[in-house]
Design a protein around this motif. Structure first.
Motif, PDB file in Angstrom:
ATOM      1  N   ALA A  65      71.086  12.215  78.237  1.00 11.59           N
ATOM      2  CA  ALA A  65      72.137  13.149  78.620  1.00 11.59           C
ATOM      3  C   ALA A  65      71.906  13.562  80.057  1.00 11.59           C
ATOM      4  O   ALA A  65      70.761  13.785  80.473  1.00 11.59           O
ATOM      5  CB  ALA A  65      72.132  14.380  77.714  1.00 11.59           C
ATOM      6  N   ALA A  66      72.988  13.653  80.810  1.00 11.11           N
ATOM      7  CA  ALA A  66      72.900  14.132  82.184  1.00 11.11           C
ATOM      8  C   ALA A  66      73.852  15.299  82.339  1.00 11.11           C
ATOM      9  O   ALA A  66      74.902  15.345  81.699  1.00 11.11           O
ATOM     10  CB  ALA A  66      73.261  13.028  83.171  1.00 11.11           C
ATOM     11  N   ALA A  67      73.479  16.230  83.173  1.00 11.02           N
ATOM     12  CA  ALA A  67      74.352  17.378  83.433  1.00 11.02           C
ATOM     13  C   ALA A  67      74.538  17.540  84.922  1.00 11.02           C
ATOM     14  O   ALA A  67      73.560  17.517  85.689  1.00 11.02           O
ATOM     15  CB  ALA A  67      73.764  18.644  82.822  1.00 11.02           C
ATOM     16  N   LEU A  68      75.801  17.683  85.330  1.00 10.22           N
ATOM     17  CA  LEU A  68      76.125  18.022  86.713  1.00 10.22           C
ATOM     18  C   LEU A  68      76.045  19.536  86.827  1.00 10.22           C
ATOM     19  O   LEU A  68      76.839  20.255  86.224  1.00 10.22           O
ATOM     20  CB  LEU A  68      77.518  17.519  87.062  1.00 10.22           C
ATOM     21  CG  LEU A  68      77.735  16.007  86.909  1.00 10.22           C
ATOM     22  CD1 LEU A  68      79.202  15.665  87.121  1.00 10.22           C
ATOM     23  CD2 LEU A  68      76.850  15.228  87.863  1.00 10.22           C
ATOM     24  N   VAL A  92      66.758  13.985  79.003  1.00  8.66           N
ATOM     25  CA  VAL A  92      67.768  14.773  79.707  1.00  8.66           C
ATOM     26  C   VAL A  92      67.503  14.794  81.203  1.00  8.66           C
ATOM     27  O   VAL A  92      66.346  14.796  81.663  1.00  8.66           O
ATOM     28  CB  VAL A  92      67.846  16.213  79.157  1.00  8.66           C
ATOM     29  CG1 VAL A  92      68.151  16.188  77.658  1.00  8.66           C
ATOM     30  CG2 VAL A  92      66.588  16.996  79.421  1.00  8.66           C
ATOM     31  N   HIS A  93      68.591  14.835  81.976  1.00  7.80           N
ATOM     32  CA  HIS A  93      68.523  14.780  83.424  1.00  7.80           C
ATOM     33  C   HIS A  93      69.446  15.846  84.007  1.00  7.80           C
ATOM     34  O   HIS A  93      70.651  15.845  83.733  1.00  7.80           O
ATOM     35  CB  HIS A  93      68.953  13.404  83.929  1.00  7.80           C
ATOM     36  CG  HIS A  93      68.119  12.284  83.394  1.00  7.80           C
ATOM     37  ND1 HIS A  93      67.034  11.784  84.074  1.00  7.80           N
ATOM     38  CD2 HIS A  93      68.206  11.576  82.218  1.00  7.80           C
ATOM     39  CE1 HIS A  93      66.490  10.814  83.361  1.00  7.80           C
ATOM     40  NE2 HIS A  93      67.180  10.661  82.234  1.00  7.80           N
ATOM     41  N   ALA A  94      68.882  16.719  84.804  1.00  4.76           N
ATOM     42  CA  ALA A  94      69.663  17.745  85.493  1.00  4.76           C
ATOM     43  C   ALA A  94      69.955  17.249  86.905  1.00  4.76           C
ATOM     44  O   ALA A  94      69.033  16.994  87.684  1.00  4.76           O
ATOM     45  CB  ALA A  94      68.898  19.055  85.536  1.00  4.76           C
ATOM     46  N   VAL A  95      71.232  17.108  87.214  1.00 11.88           N
ATOM     47  CA  VAL A  95      71.650  16.638  88.535  1.00 11.88           C
ATOM     48  C   VAL A  95      72.155  17.850  89.305  1.00 11.88           C
ATOM     49  O   VAL A  95      73.261  18.351  89.063  1.00 11.88           O
ATOM     50  CB  VAL A  95      72.752  15.563  88.410  1.00 11.88           C
ATOM     51  CG1 VAL A  95      73.147  15.045  89.796  1.00 11.88           C
ATOM     52  CG2 VAL A  95      72.288  14.423  87.516  1.00 11.88           C
ATOM     53  N   GLY A 115      62.894  18.054  80.801  1.00  8.69           N
ATOM     54  CA  GLY A 115      64.021  17.546  81.564  1.00  8.69           C
ATOM     55  C   GLY A 115      63.613  17.110  82.966  1.00  8.69           C
ATOM     56  O   GLY A 115      62.764  17.741  83.597  1.00  8.69           O
ATOM     57  N   ARG A 116      64.218  16.034  83.427  1.00  4.63           N
ATOM     58  CA  ARG A 116      63.975  15.568  84.785  1.00  4.63           C
ATOM     59  C   ARG A 116      65.059  16.134  85.696  1.00  4.63           C
ATOM     60  O   ARG A 116      66.222  16.210  85.311  1.00  4.63           O
ATOM     61  CB  ARG A 116      63.978  14.046  84.835  1.00  4.63           C
ATOM     62  CG  ARG A 116      62.867  13.412  83.999  1.00  4.63           C
ATOM     63  CD  ARG A 116      62.766  11.926  84.259  1.00  4.63           C
ATOM     64  NE  ARG A 116      62.443  11.653  85.673  1.00  4.63           N
ATOM     65  CZ  ARG A 116      62.331  10.424  86.175  1.00  4.63           C
ATOM     66  NH1 ARG A 116      62.546   9.361  85.399  1.00  4.63           N
ATOM     67  NH2 ARG A 116      62.036  10.256  87.457  1.00  4.63           N
ATOM     68  N   VAL A 117      64.674  16.510  86.895  1.00  3.69           N
ATOM     69  CA  VAL A 117      65.587  17.155  87.828  1.00  3.69           C
ATOM     70  C   VAL A 117      65.818  16.230  89.018  1.00  3.69           C
ATOM     71  O   VAL A 117      64.862  15.688  89.591  1.00  3.69           O
ATOM     72  CB  VAL A 117      65.023  18.514  88.298  1.00  3.69           C
ATOM     73  CG1 VAL A 117      65.965  19.155  89.315  1.00  3.69           C
ATOM     74  CG2 VAL A 117      64.828  19.441  87.095  1.00  3.69           C
ATOM     75  N   HIS A 118      67.084  16.064  89.393  1.00  8.02           N
ATOM     76  CA  HIS A 118      67.455  15.179  90.498  1.00  8.02           C
ATOM     77  C   HIS A 118      68.271  15.984  91.515  1.00  8.02           C
ATOM     78  O   HIS A 118      69.087  16.821  91.134  1.00  8.02           O
ATOM     79  CB  HIS A 118      68.284  14.000  90.001  1.00  8.02           C
ATOM     80  CG  HIS A 118      67.665  13.258  88.854  1.00  8.02           C
ATOM     81  ND1 HIS A 118      66.834  12.175  89.026  1.00  8.02           N
ATOM     82  CD2 HIS A 118      67.749  13.467  87.509  1.00  8.02           C
ATOM     83  CE1 HIS A 118      66.441  11.730  87.842  1.00  8.02           C
ATOM     84  NE2 HIS A 118      66.985  12.493  86.897  1.00  8.02           N
ATOM     85  N   LEU A 139      77.290  16.464  80.867  1.00  7.47           N
ATOM     86  CA  LEU A 139      77.773  17.841  80.831  1.00  7.47           C
ATOM     87  C   LEU A 139      78.353  18.204  82.188  1.00  7.47           C
ATOM     88  O   LEU A 139      77.740  17.934  83.225  1.00  7.47           O
ATOM     89  CB  LEU A 139      76.636  18.812  80.484  1.00  7.47           C
ATOM     90  CG  LEU A 139      75.829  18.540  79.220  1.00  7.47           C
ATOM     91  CD1 LEU A 139      74.806  19.664  79.006  1.00  7.47           C
ATOM     92  CD2 LEU A 139      76.735  18.407  78.006  1.00  7.47           C
ATOM     93  N   ASP A 140      79.521  18.796  82.182  1.00  6.87           N
ATOM     94  CA  ASP A 140      80.148  19.308  83.405  1.00  6.87           C
ATOM     95  C   ASP A 140      79.852  20.804  83.474  1.00  6.87           C
ATOM     96  O   ASP A 140      80.532  21.611  82.852  1.00  6.87           O
ATOM     97  CB  ASP A 140      81.650  19.039  83.370  1.00  6.87           C
ATOM     98  CG  ASP A 140      82.429  19.830  84.416  1.00  6.87           C
ATOM     99  OD1 ASP A 140      81.807  20.288  85.386  1.00  6.87           O
ATOM    100  OD2 ASP A 140      83.663  19.987  84.238  1.00  6.87           O
ATOM    101  N   ALA A 141      78.808  21.160  84.214  1.00  8.34           N
ATOM    102  CA  ALA A 141      78.418  22.561  84.387  1.00  8.34           C
ATOM    103  C   ALA A 141      78.440  22.899  85.872  1.00  8.34           C
ATOM    104  O   ALA A 141      77.503  23.484  86.416  1.00  8.34           O
ATOM    105  CB  ALA A 141      77.038  22.806  83.787  1.00  8.34           C
TER     106      ALA A 141
END
Length: 527
Positions: A65-68, A92-95, A115-118, A139-141
């Motif tokens: 899962a990735a979240a903007l 999970v990836h936080a963009v 979670g990995r952060v980018h 996820l659109d956040a």
């Protein structure tokens, strides 16, 4: 998006006002964590659904899962949701699109959960990252209630990449690029599979329902909002099939052919006899009371429905509790004369199609009237009316549709006209200046010639019934009109599903033939 229950939606400022004491009274980030759990739960459901549709997915454990992530609380919701997904076994990836403004506690929670952060430096780096990750869900956040204008470059670019990859998206609160108050969709807006919102619906969830995907409301303990002066906040409502079924007029043991409200229909011409048949037939199918027809299409109308009482001249039509005028009438001087007489009657009047054009060209025939006047324009007819009665609202339908409708109603009210405007569309707007409704038809197949004639006849019958002692007697006009619109939408969907053809094109005659089944269906939903 025909639904069983009513929706109520509010302006962003009123929702913020209602949220504030709940957030202040709760432990730090408790409300945000509750909201994030709801987002994560929907995201898991979206991932599992990929197995059902044969998309090669379906398993939450091990999926990515990735979240903007944008700034502030909306980004915080997304980060806490990622932490929850990580505890489900997802990668999970936080963009971070605004690294310096990311919610610090939520970011720390995401990191601690694995979670990995980018932090992509530019749109190209963002695109490469998303193509490499190819998440099972995104996820659109990026932005929430504070959204305004089109998404910034990075967000808009991400939206295009995710759409190209076919990645299902869960929007947090509201899709980025959709104005929360007007529902205007800006270029580059996110196109979500689902939207999760919290406590109360935002106006855009109704005004832009087709751009929100499946809509989920998570309870976070917020009560009904109030305006600055303490009065209840202004609502935008969408009534459901249960409400329509409860209010639809049904004769009881004491009723007769007159007691349920007689409606008179002035429609059709030698050139357009079908409009007379469609509007009159729709009125017959809507209630058990009498329908009067007036106009040159007497023979065609009686051949279709011999129970209709027909005449040729409006002044000889007989008593009616409501009038419908306009479909297929033509726009000549005789139409203006007939329209002036109909508007002089102290009963509800529905004006559609040609009557709206005539009204725009001859505004002097519209004088002060206390009895309800219902105008049912499509976009072109609305602009013609606005240019005559409310020039400031002309040409605004490409933006704030609800605001343009409210503006026209206000101008008519200033002239002493008790008007309700129904603006047709996939999402139909209904407003009398006090109550406003936004009704999503669920499909656009009813955008077919003659569909508006059918709706006009249905509305006329319902307004005539409103003059009687039944369930509609104390219902405000916009709600009664919305009831007719709901049944019209259900009939259109049933017509498209006939003979096992879901989603197939229909004509107005098909829609007409499904009204009886639609009434039965909404009444069954109401129980």
């Amino acid at each position: 998006m025909t639904h069983r229950d009513d929706f109520r939606a509010y302006f962003a400022a009123d929702i913020r006002r209602a949220e504030a004491p709940v957030v202040e009274a709760a432990p730090t980030d408790a409300v945000m964590r509750r909201a994030a759990w709801a987002v994560a739960d929907v995201a898991r459901t979206v991932v599992r659904a990929q197995e059902v549709i044969g998309d090669g997915g379906g398993h939450v454990y091990g999926a990515s899962a990735a979240a903007l992530i944008g700034a502030g609380d909306n980004g915080g919701d997304g980060l806490y949701a990622l932490a929850d997904l990580a505890r489900s076994g997802m990668a999970v990836h936080a963009v971070l699109l605004s690294p310096d403004r990311a919610h610090p506690r939520a970011l720390d929670a995401c990191r601690r959960a694995g979670g990995r952060v980018h932090e992509p430096a530019d749109p190209d780096a963002l695109e490469q990252l998303l193509r490499r990750l190819r998440p099972a869900v995104a996820l659109d956040a990026i932005v929430g209630l504070g959204a305004s204008g089109p998404p910034r470059e990075m967000a808009g670019h991400a939206a295009g990449v995710l759409e190209e990859l076919g990645t299902p998206v869960v929007a947090v609160d509201i899709p980025s690029g959709i104005d929360p108050d007007t529902g205007v969709r800006h270029p580059g807006a996110i196109r979500p599979t689902a939207t999760v919102t919290f406590g109360l619906f935002r106006r855009a969830h109704l005004l832009a329902s087709t751009d929100c995907g499946a809509l989920e409301l998570a309870e976070i303990g917020i009560g009904a909002p109030a305006a600055d002066d303490g009065r209840p906040a202004e609502m935008l409502t969408s009534i459901g099939t249960a409400t329509a079924g409860e209010l639809w007029p049904v004769p009881d043991v004491s009723d007769n052919k007159y007691s349920g409200g007689v409606v008179a229909i002035r429609a059709g011409s030698q050139r357009y006899p079908g409009a007379a048949v469609l509007a009159s037939h729709a009125a017959v199918m809507s209630t058990s009371s009498m329908v009067r027809y007036v106009g040159p299409c007497r023979d065609q109308v009686l051949a279709d429905r011999p129970e209709i009482v027909a005449s040729s001249v409006v002044t000889n039509a007989g008593r009616a509790q409501a009038w419908v005028s306009g479909p297929g009438m033509g726009t000549g001087p005789e139409t203006a004369q007939e329209l002036a007489w109909i508007l002089s009657q102290d009963v509800p009047v529905v004006l559609d199609a040609d009557a709206l054009r005539v009204l725009a060209e001859h505004p002097s025939i519209l004088r002060r009237r206390d009895a309800p006047l219902v105008l049912t324009p499509h976009a072109g007819e609305f602009d013609a009316l606005a240019q005559t009665f409310a020039p400031a609202q002309a040409g605004l339908l490409a933006g704030d549709r609800a605001g343009a409708v409210r503006g026209l109603v206000a101008e008519l009210d200033s002239r002493g006209v008790n008007a309700t405007v129904l603006l047709k569309g996939r999402i139909t707007l209904i407003d009398d200046g006090r109550s406003a409704f936004a009704q999503d038809a669920g499909t656009s197949w009813s955008a077919t010639p003659g569909s508006g004639d059918v709706l006009a006849g249905m509305i006329g019958a319902i307004l005539a019934a409103r003059e009687g002692p039944g369930a509609l007697a104390d219902v405000e006009v916009p709600r009664a009109v919305a009831v007719a619109q709901v049944v019209h939408s259900v009939a259109a969907r049933l017509a498209a599903e006939e003979f096992g053809r879901p989603g197939s094109p229909i004509g107005a005659s098909d829609l007409l033939g499904a009204i009886g089944e639609a009434v039965a269906k909404v009444r069954a939903v109401a129980g």
